[in-house]
Design an enzyme around this catalytic site. Structure first.
Site, PDB file in Angstrom:
ATOM      1  N   LYS A  10       0.836  -1.209   0.000  1.00  0.00           N
ATOM      2  CA  LYS A  10       0.000   0.000   0.000  1.00  0.00           C
ATOM      3  C   LYS A  10       0.870   1.258   0.000  1.00  0.00           C
ATOM      4  O   LYS A  10       0.621   2.204  -0.753  1.00  0.00           O
ATOM      5  CB  LYS A  10      -0.902  -0.028   1.244  1.00  0.00           C
ATOM      6  CG  LYS A  10      -2.036   0.958   1.196  1.00  0.00           C
ATOM      7  CD  LYS A  10      -2.909   0.857   2.428  1.00  0.00           C
ATOM      8  CE  LYS A  10      -4.048  -0.118   2.250  1.00  0.00           C
ATOM      9  NZ  LYS A  10      -5.015  -0.093   3.359  1.00  0.00           N
ATOM     10  N   CYS A  28     -18.507  -1.187   8.977  1.00  0.00           N
ATOM     11  CA  CYS A  28     -18.821  -0.477  10.226  1.00  0.00           C
ATOM     12  C   CYS A  28     -20.072  -0.982  10.941  1.00  0.00           C
ATOM     13  O   CYS A  28     -19.971  -1.494  12.052  1.00  0.00           O
ATOM     14  CB  CYS A  28     -18.957   1.014   9.942  1.00  0.00           C
ATOM     15  SG  CYS A  28     -17.400   1.751   9.454  1.00  0.00           S
TER      16      CYS A  28
HETATM   17  P1  NAD Z   1      -8.883  -0.270   6.810  1.00  0.00           P
HETATM   18  O1  NAD Z   1      -8.759  -1.719   7.041  1.00  0.00           O
HETATM   19  O2  NAD Z   1      -9.295   0.229   5.464  1.00  0.00           O
HETATM   20  O3  NAD Z   1      -7.502   0.462   7.156  1.00  0.00           O
HETATM   21  C1  NAD Z   1      -6.718   0.141   8.254  1.00  0.00           C
HETATM   22  C2  NAD Z   1      -5.266   0.416   7.892  1.00  0.00           C
HETATM   23  O4  NAD Z   1      -4.460   0.272   9.056  1.00  0.00           O
HETATM   24  C3  NAD Z   1      -4.694  -0.549   6.851  1.00  0.00           C
HETATM   25  O5  NAD Z   1      -4.108   0.173   5.794  1.00  0.00           O
HETATM   26  C4  NAD Z   1      -3.654  -1.353   7.635  1.00  0.00           C
HETATM   27  O6  NAD Z   1      -2.564  -1.762   6.829  1.00  0.00           O
HETATM   28  C5  NAD Z   1      -3.250  -0.342   8.677  1.00  0.00           C
HETATM   29  N1  NAD Z   1      -2.625  -0.937   9.873  1.00  0.00           N
HETATM   30  C6  NAD Z   1      -3.038  -1.983  10.611  1.00  0.00           C
HETATM   31  N2  NAD Z   1      -2.186  -2.200  11.636  1.00  0.00           N
HETATM   32  C7  NAD Z   1      -1.224  -1.259  11.543  1.00  0.00           C
HETATM   33  C8  NAD Z   1      -0.073  -0.957  12.314  1.00  0.00           C
HETATM   34  N3  NAD Z   1       0.263  -1.674  13.393  1.00  0.00           N
HETATM   35  N4  NAD Z   1       0.701   0.068  11.922  1.00  0.00           N
HETATM   36  C9  NAD Z   1       0.385   0.799  10.833  1.00  0.00           C
HETATM   37  N5  NAD Z   1      -0.708   0.571  10.075  1.00  0.00           N
HETATM   38  C10 NAD Z   1      -1.495  -0.454  10.418  1.00  0.00           C
HETATM   39  O7  NAD Z   1      -9.884   0.258   7.929  1.00  0.00           O
HETATM   40  P2  NAD Z   1     -10.856   1.532   7.839  1.00  0.00           P
HETATM   41  O8  NAD Z   1     -12.087   1.208   7.094  1.00  0.00           O
HETATM   42  O9  NAD Z   1     -10.055   2.724   7.450  1.00  0.00           O
HETATM   43  O10 NAD Z   1     -11.284   1.678   9.371  1.00  0.00           O
HETATM   44  C11 NAD Z   1     -10.366   2.121  10.356  1.00  0.00           C
HETATM   45  C12 NAD Z   1     -11.154   2.423  11.615  1.00  0.00           C
HETATM   46  O11 NAD Z   1     -12.056   3.509  11.369  1.00  0.00           O
HETATM   47  C13 NAD Z   1     -12.023   1.275  12.098  1.00  0.00           C
HETATM   48  O12 NAD Z   1     -12.054   1.301  13.507  1.00  0.00           O
HETATM   49  C14 NAD Z   1     -13.392   1.608  11.559  1.00  0.00           C
HETATM   50  O13 NAD Z   1     -14.432   1.067  12.321  1.00  0.00           O
HETATM   51  C15 NAD Z   1     -13.389   3.119  11.680  1.00  0.00           C
HETATM   52  N6  NAD Z   1     -14.307   3.798  10.747  1.00  0.00           N
HETATM   53  C16 NAD Z   1     -14.418   3.344   9.465  1.00  0.00           C
HETATM   54  C17 NAD Z   1     -15.259   4.030   8.581  1.00  0.00           C
HETATM   55  C18 NAD Z   1     -15.415   3.542   7.160  1.00  0.00           C
HETATM   56  O14 NAD Z   1     -16.345   3.998   6.497  1.00  0.00           O
HETATM   57  N7  NAD Z   1     -14.555   2.663   6.679  1.00  0.00           N
HETATM   58  C19 NAD Z   1     -15.963   5.164   9.014  1.00  0.00           C
HETATM   59  C20 NAD Z   1     -15.798   5.614  10.329  1.00  0.00           C
HETATM   60  C21 NAD Z   1     -14.954   4.917  11.182  1.00  0.00           C
END
Ligand code: NAD
Length: 480
Positions: free
Chosen positions: A35, A279
């Protein structure tokens, strides 16, 4: 301000790009090297409106990408944690990624910093993050943990971030509150909206967002309660749609009636095959689990989930009613993403329905404007991925609409009818009016509305079809 955002997924990437857009210097950290390589090469790994423009504009100036968490922490005043919090088997949120990041941050705290939970996390997480950081060597007086839940929706994420209804900052220390207020000042003061270099403009003259300052615990609860309420609205309207089907009423008319009450509002009263995504399903389970642990049995949420599940089953019944035996039937599927505007297929009702239909012996050709690549990871070799909606429809016994993409509302119906073997559409998103579809010559079934049949079917066949559909006298006949 120099800000680090850890996690470059749907939330972190959008938050990072938008923080850069409103004037901050942002370091995006991720541990996914593929990524990071894409981002460094100027590619945007997710489908999200306006995001490529922001990333292209700010990369190399206000926005940089790295896997070096300690260096990023050391250079920043605020560190946002935006990693995933997926569900565990028992419905709790898996906070191991958050813990991993908290440990990584701890060792790099060399002066006062605010650690901000952007991920959706259960109440008390801020206390756990603080504890883990202290145990891992962070001097307790050199940091605060705050909660700043994110309310963006995939598909309109950038716009939601820059033009939010409200910004919630949950912090138990005035110092942390002040840092967060400063970060969002360009939005709350309206300064960004007046800036000649702003890349997005308000479409409805929306005023600056309200800033809601709370305790960290309240902010954590606000996010879970908001998602639970929205999911409840969807399940509520789906339950009413089921009643409509039984009595021959029209859910769209009913929604217009109830949604016009300003206390209720029309938004999220969209009947369909249920909510999905990364979510709502997980956040409702996690909220229920947190409530149970605190001694409250939140049974309402159980029913929200039950209704959501039953929508998918109800849709499969409609397909069976339309086609009788499913074994050997050819189906066209429009939509694989969990909703329109995104390539995200996590917990997608569309994927779930496709898998059920495959188990029943159907052959499927599917098309999605953005989610095909991601869908291939779970469906490769089991379905045909079509070039477009018409290619999917070619020689199919029926067409199913499973995702509410804007472009599926503008299909060329004559062309579609020519491609299909039988003019049968089962619409899980109510994108068309039954009147228009019947006039266009389709047998059309949707959610919470009477089925519609064209007059081109002979009267006898029409009656059979009507009773077959379970709509009896409520089926609508049209001269085509
Ligand atoms: P995602 O899976 O798309 O992204 C998570 C990212 O974190 C990935 O790129 C992963 O490689 C990275 N990651 C994981 N462990 C890591 C580490 N130790 N160090 C560095 N990077 C690391 O998830 P998302 O959809 O962006 O959701 C993230 C959070 O936000 C979740 O808690 C979700 O519930 C919340 N959220 C999501 C949305 C949505 O619409 N997707 C909306 C509001 C809140």
């Amino acid at each position: 301000m120099r800000i680090t955002v850890v996690g470059s997924g749907y939330v972190g990437l959008v938050a990072g790009a938008c923080f850069a857009e409103i004037g901050h210097d942002v370091i995006l950290v991720d541990n996914d090297f593929a990524k990071l390589a894409e981002l460094k090469n100027g590619c945007v790994p997710i489908h999200e409106n306006s995001l490529p423009e922001l990333i292209t504009t700010h990369s190399g100036t206000r926005l940089s990408f790295t896997d070096d968490l300690p260096a990023a922490v050391s250079a920043s005043k605020a560190i946002f944690i935006a990693v995933g919090t997926p569900p565990t088997e028992d419905g709790n949120a898996d906070l191991s990624y958050v813990e991993q990041v908290a440990c990584g941050i701890a060792g790099a705290i060399d002066e006062y910093k605010v650690i901000v939970e952007k991920s959706t996390v259960p109440v008390y997480t801020n206390e756990w993050v603080r504890r883990v950081m202290v145990l891992n060597g962070a001097p307790h007086e050199l940091f605060d943990v705050a909660s700043n839940p994110e309310f963006l929706r995939e598909g309109t994420a950038v716009r939601d971030f820059l033009f939010p209804d409200r910004i919630v900052i949950g912090a138990d220390s005035p110092r942390a509150q002040k840092v967060l207020q400063e970060i969002y000042f360009p939005l709350t003061s309206g300064r960004y909206y007046e800036s000649p270099t702003a890349r997005l403009r308000s479409v409805n003259g929306k005023a600056s967002p309200q800033l809601i300052a709370t305790s960290a615990k309240s902010a954590e609860l606000i996010k879970h309660a908001s998602n639970a309420f929205l999911a409840m609205k969807i399940s509520f309207v789906n339950a009413v749609a089921n009643v409509c089907e039984h009595v021959g009423a029209d859910i769209e008319q009913v929604v217009q009636g109830i949604g016009s009450d300003s206390r209720i509002g029309k938004r999220f009263l969209r009947p369909g095959i249920g909510y999905g995504g990364s979510c709502f399903p997980k956040d409702i389970s996690a909220f229920q689990a947190v409530a149970a642990e605190s001694g409250y049995d939140f049974r309402l949420l159980e029913e929200v989930r039950n209704i959501n599940e039953s929508q998918r089953k109800g849709f499969l019944r409609k397909v069976r009613r339309a086609l009788w035996n499913l074994k050997g039937k050819r189906l066209a599927v429009l939509g694989l993403a969990f909703k329109g505007g995104t390539d995200d297929i996590r917990e997608s009702p569309a994927i779930n329905i496709v898998q059920s239909l495959l188990r029943e012996g159907c052959t499927i050709a599917a098309y999605d404007p953005a989610a095909m690549e991601r869908a291939k990871a779970v469906l490769r070799g089991t379905i045909r991925f079509a070039e477009d909606a018409y290619d999917a429809a070619h020689s199919a016994d029926a067409l199913l609409i499973l995702t509410d993409w804007e472009q599926f509302t503008e299909l060329n119906l004559d062309r579609l009818k020519k491609e299909l073997r039988f003019p049968v559409i089962i619409d899980g998103r109510n994108l068309y009016s039954p009147d228009n579809m019947a006039k266009a010559g389709f047998v059309y079934s949707s959610i919470g509305r009477p089925d519609a049949f064209p007059m081109t079917l002979t009267h006898g066949l029409l009656r059979t079809a009507a009773s077959f559909y379970g709509s009896g006298v409520d089926a609508v006949e049209y001269a085509s």
